[in-house]
Design a protein around this motif. Structure first.
Motif, PDB file in Angstrom:
ATOM      1  N   GLY A  15       0.840  -1.193   0.000  1.00  0.00           N
ATOM      2  CA  GLY A  15       0.000   0.000   0.000  1.00  0.00           C
ATOM      3  C   GLY A  15       0.878   1.248   0.000  1.00  0.00           C
ATOM      4  O   GLY A  15       1.771   1.380   0.831  1.00  0.00           O
ATOM      5  N   ILE A  16       0.639   2.128  -0.949  1.00  0.00           N
ATOM      6  CA  ILE A  16       1.406   3.371  -1.047  1.00  0.00           C
ATOM      7  C   ILE A  16       0.489   4.530  -0.658  1.00  0.00           C
ATOM      8  O   ILE A  16      -0.546   4.744  -1.286  1.00  0.00           O
ATOM      9  CB  ILE A  16       1.941   3.590  -2.468  1.00  0.00           C
ATOM     10  N   PHE A  17       0.869   5.243   0.378  1.00  0.00           N
ATOM     11  CA  PHE A  17       0.105   6.391   0.857  1.00  0.00           C
ATOM     12  C   PHE A  17       0.950   7.634   0.663  1.00  0.00           C
ATOM     13  O   PHE A  17       2.127   7.652   1.011  1.00  0.00           O
ATOM     14  CB  PHE A  17      -0.248   6.222   2.337  1.00  0.00           C
ATOM     15  N   ALA A  18       0.340   8.674   0.116  1.00  0.00           N
ATOM     16  CA  ALA A  18       1.105   9.883  -0.168  1.00  0.00           C
ATOM     17  C   ALA A  18       0.404  11.117   0.356  1.00  0.00           C
ATOM     18  O   ALA A  18      -0.818  11.169   0.467  1.00  0.00           O
ATOM     19  CB  ALA A  18       1.322  10.020  -1.674  1.00  0.00           C
ATOM     20  N   CYS A  19       1.232  12.106   0.623  1.00  0.00           N
ATOM     21  CA  CYS A  19       0.760  13.447   0.905  1.00  0.00           C
ATOM     22  C   CYS A  19       0.220  14.028  -0.405  1.00  0.00           C
ATOM     23  O   CYS A  19       0.669  13.658  -1.479  1.00  0.00           O
ATOM     24  CB  CYS A  19       1.954  14.268   1.385  1.00  0.00           C
ATOM     25  N   SER A  20      -0.737  14.888  -0.321  1.00  0.00           N
ATOM     26  CA  SER A  20      -1.135  15.655  -1.507  1.00  0.00           C
ATOM     27  C   SER A  20      -1.352  17.095  -1.069  1.00  0.00           C
ATOM     28  O   SER A  20      -2.273  17.767  -1.504  1.00  0.00           O
ATOM     29  CB  SER A  20      -2.381  15.059  -2.157  1.00  0.00           C
ATOM     30  N   ASN A  30       2.463  12.957  -4.219  1.00  0.00           N
ATOM     31  CA  ASN A  30       1.274  12.381  -4.846  1.00  0.00           C
ATOM     32  C   ASN A  30       1.598  11.852  -6.243  1.00  0.00           C
ATOM     33  O   ASN A  30       1.218  10.736  -6.597  1.00  0.00           O
ATOM     34  CB  ASN A  30       0.174  13.443  -4.911  1.00  0.00           C
ATOM     35  N   LYS A  31       2.320  12.635  -7.021  1.00  0.00           N
ATOM     36  CA  LYS A  31       2.672  12.231  -8.386  1.00  0.00           C
ATOM     37  C   LYS A  31       3.568  10.992  -8.376  1.00  0.00           C
ATOM     38  O   LYS A  31       3.399  10.083  -9.195  1.00  0.00           O
ATOM     39  CB  LYS A  31       3.366  13.402  -9.100  1.00  0.00           C
ATOM     40  N   VAL A  32       4.510  10.940  -7.446  1.00  0.00           N
ATOM     41  CA  VAL A  32       5.395   9.777  -7.339  1.00  0.00           C
ATOM     42  C   VAL A  32       4.582   8.526  -6.980  1.00  0.00           C
ATOM     43  O   VAL A  32       4.813   7.447  -7.531  1.00  0.00           O
ATOM     44  CB  VAL A  32       6.515  10.031  -6.305  1.00  0.00           C
ATOM     45  N   ALA A  33       3.618   8.666  -6.079  1.00  0.00           N
ATOM     46  CA  ALA A  33       2.775   7.523  -5.716  1.00  0.00           C
ATOM     47  C   ALA A  33       1.997   7.014  -6.930  1.00  0.00           C
ATOM     48  O   ALA A  33       1.846   5.801  -7.124  1.00  0.00           O
ATOM     49  CB  ALA A  33       1.815   7.909  -4.590  1.00  0.00           C
ATOM     50  N   ILE A  34       1.531   7.922  -7.757  1.00  0.00           N
ATOM     51  CA  ILE A  34       0.834   7.526  -8.992  1.00  0.00           C
ATOM     52  C   ILE A  34       1.787   6.757  -9.902  1.00  0.00           C
ATOM     53  O   ILE A  34       1.443   5.691 -10.426  1.00  0.00           O
ATOM     54  CB  ILE A  34       0.269   8.771  -9.715  1.00  0.00           C
ATOM     55  N   GLU A  35       2.991   7.283 -10.073  1.00  0.00           N
ATOM     56  CA  GLU A  35       3.968   6.621 -10.961  1.00  0.00           C
ATOM     57  C   GLU A  35       4.363   5.255 -10.418  1.00  0.00           C
ATOM     58  O   GLU A  35       4.511   4.302 -11.189  1.00  0.00           O
ATOM     59  CB  GLU A  35       5.200   7.510 -11.160  1.00  0.00           C
ATOM     60  N   LEU A  36       4.552   5.142  -9.113  1.00  0.00           N
ATOM     61  CA  LEU A  36       4.902   3.845  -8.518  1.00  0.00           C
ATOM     62  C   LEU A  36       3.772   2.836  -8.720  1.00  0.00           C
ATOM     63  O   LEU A  36       4.022   1.650  -8.926  1.00  0.00           O
ATOM     64  CB  LEU A  36       5.216   4.006  -7.021  1.00  0.00           C
ATOM     65  N   THR A  37       2.534   3.309  -8.679  1.00  0.00           N
ATOM     66  CA  THR A  37       1.395   2.430  -8.940  1.00  0.00           C
ATOM     67  C   THR A  37       1.389   1.996 -10.400  1.00  0.00           C
ATOM     68  O   THR A  37       1.193   0.810 -10.698  1.00  0.00           O
ATOM     69  CB  THR A  37       0.081   3.150  -8.577  1.00  0.00           C
ATOM     70  N   GLN A  39       3.872   1.691 -12.299  1.00  0.00           N
ATOM     71  CA  GLN A  39       4.999   0.790 -12.503  1.00  0.00           C
ATOM     72  C   GLN A  39       4.858  -0.488 -11.679  1.00  0.00           C
ATOM     73  O   GLN A  39       5.782  -1.287 -11.610  1.00  0.00           O
ATOM     74  CB  GLN A  39       6.310   1.514 -12.164  1.00  0.00           C
ATOM     75  N   GLU A  40       3.707  -0.645 -11.039  1.00  0.00           N
ATOM     76  CA  GLU A  40       3.349  -1.834 -10.266  1.00  0.00           C
ATOM     77  C   GLU A  40       4.303  -2.117  -9.106  1.00  0.00           C
ATOM     78  O   GLU A  40       4.528  -3.261  -8.737  1.00  0.00           O
ATOM     79  CB  GLU A  40       3.218  -3.050 -11.181  1.00  0.00           C
ATOM     80  N   VAL A  41       4.849  -1.049  -8.529  1.00  0.00           N
ATOM     81  CA  VAL A  41       5.659  -1.194  -7.318  1.00  0.00           C
ATOM     82  C   VAL A  41       4.739  -1.473  -6.132  1.00  0.00           C
ATOM     83  O   VAL A  41       5.091  -2.191  -5.199  1.00  0.00           O
ATOM     84  CB  VAL A  41       6.500   0.082  -7.070  1.00  0.00           C
ATOM     85  N   GLY A  42       3.564  -0.929  -6.199  1.00  0.00           N
ATOM     86  CA  GLY A  42       2.556  -1.100  -5.164  1.00  0.00           C
ATOM     87  C   GLY A  42       1.275  -0.474  -5.657  1.00  0.00           C
ATOM     88  O   GLY A  42       1.134  -0.183  -6.843  1.00  0.00           O
ATOM     89  N   LYS A  43       0.349  -0.293  -4.740  1.00  0.00           N
ATOM     90  CA  LYS A  43      -0.943   0.280  -5.117  1.00  0.00           C
ATOM     91  C   LYS A  43      -1.197   1.521  -4.274  1.00  0.00           C
ATOM     92  O   LYS A  43      -1.183   1.461  -3.045  1.00  0.00           O
ATOM     93  CB  LYS A  43      -2.047  -0.746  -4.891  1.00  0.00           C
ATOM     94  N   MET A  44      -1.413   2.625  -4.950  1.00  0.00           N
ATOM     95  CA  MET A  44      -1.712   3.870  -4.259  1.00  0.00           C
ATOM     96  C   MET A  44      -3.038   3.739  -3.527  1.00  0.00           C
ATOM     97  O   MET A  44      -4.024   3.255  -4.089  1.00  0.00           O
ATOM     98  CB  MET A  44      -1.773   5.020  -5.249  1.00  0.00           C
ATOM     99  N   MET A  45      -3.046   4.149  -2.293  1.00  0.00           N
ATOM    100  CA  MET A  45      -4.253   4.113  -1.472  1.00  0.00           C
ATOM    101  C   MET A  45      -4.560   5.507  -0.948  1.00  0.00           C
ATOM    102  O   MET A  45      -3.724   6.398  -1.028  1.00  0.00           O
ATOM    103  CB  MET A  45      -4.078   3.118  -0.330  1.00  0.00           C
ATOM    104  N   CYS A  46      -5.744   5.668  -0.415  1.00  0.00           N
ATOM    105  CA  CYS A  46      -6.252   6.989  -0.051  1.00  0.00           C
ATOM    106  C   CYS A  46      -5.890   7.369   1.393  1.00  0.00           C
ATOM    107  O   CYS A  46      -6.485   6.860   2.348  1.00  0.00           O
ATOM    108  CB  CYS A  46      -7.761   7.013  -0.243  1.00  0.00           C
ATOM    109  N   THR A  47      -4.949   8.269   1.528  1.00  0.00           N
ATOM    110  CA  THR A  47      -4.524   8.723   2.853  1.00  0.00           C
ATOM    111  C   THR A  47      -5.665   9.436   3.572  1.00  0.00           C
ATOM    112  O   THR A  47      -5.870   9.232   4.775  1.00  0.00           O
ATOM    113  CB  THR A  47      -3.303   9.658   2.719  1.00  0.00           C
TER     114      THR A  47
END
Length: 127
Positions: A15-20, A30-37, A39-47
């Motif tokens: 689970g990837i949680f980011a500041c926005s 936030n943009k990095v979390a989108i890119e990591l998702t 690239q299938e590094v993980g899945k962005m989730m809603c902080t």
């Protein structure tokens, strides 16, 4: 993490949680979390959903094998939000500690997003 938790969104091993937040570094997080998702590094989730204790989003976080918190600045809002909800991030990264200075400019510079993404991927690969 709870073993019987049902994820509201399917699989969520990381689970990837980011500041926005309202700064360049918050938006870069936030943009990095989108890119990591992507690239299938993980899945962005809603902080924010975790902050609101939204049941399905809490289950998704509980069902994650690993949690990554990406904050924009040392206020650590993402990490604090997760911890207040009872989660301990396995990895916490702060964009402003990667050499990018915080500002109120919300027009992101592609080179700063790439720089942050590359550094975060390097950090995650070293785990």
């Amino acid at each position: 993490m709870a073993e019987e938790a049902k994820c509201a969104c399917g699989i969520a091993n990381v689970g990837i949680f980011a500041c926005s937040g309202g700064s360049n570094v918050g938006q870069i997080a936030n943009k990095v979390a989108i890119e990591l998702t992507k690239q299938e590094v993980g899945k962005m989730m809603c902080t924010v959903g975790i902050g609101g204790r939204i049941k399905g989003l809490m289950k998704s976080a509980e069902g994650s094998e690993r949690l990554i918190a990406i904050d924009g600045c040392p206020l650590n809002c993402t990490k604090e939000t997760l911890e207040l909800a009872g989660f301990t991030p396995d990895r916490h990264i702060v964009i402003s500690e990667l050499g990018i200075k915080k500002s109120k400019d919300l027009d992101l510079k592609d080179e700063e997003v790439k720089e942050a993404l590359d550094k975060i991927k390097e950090i995650l690969q070293s785990d």
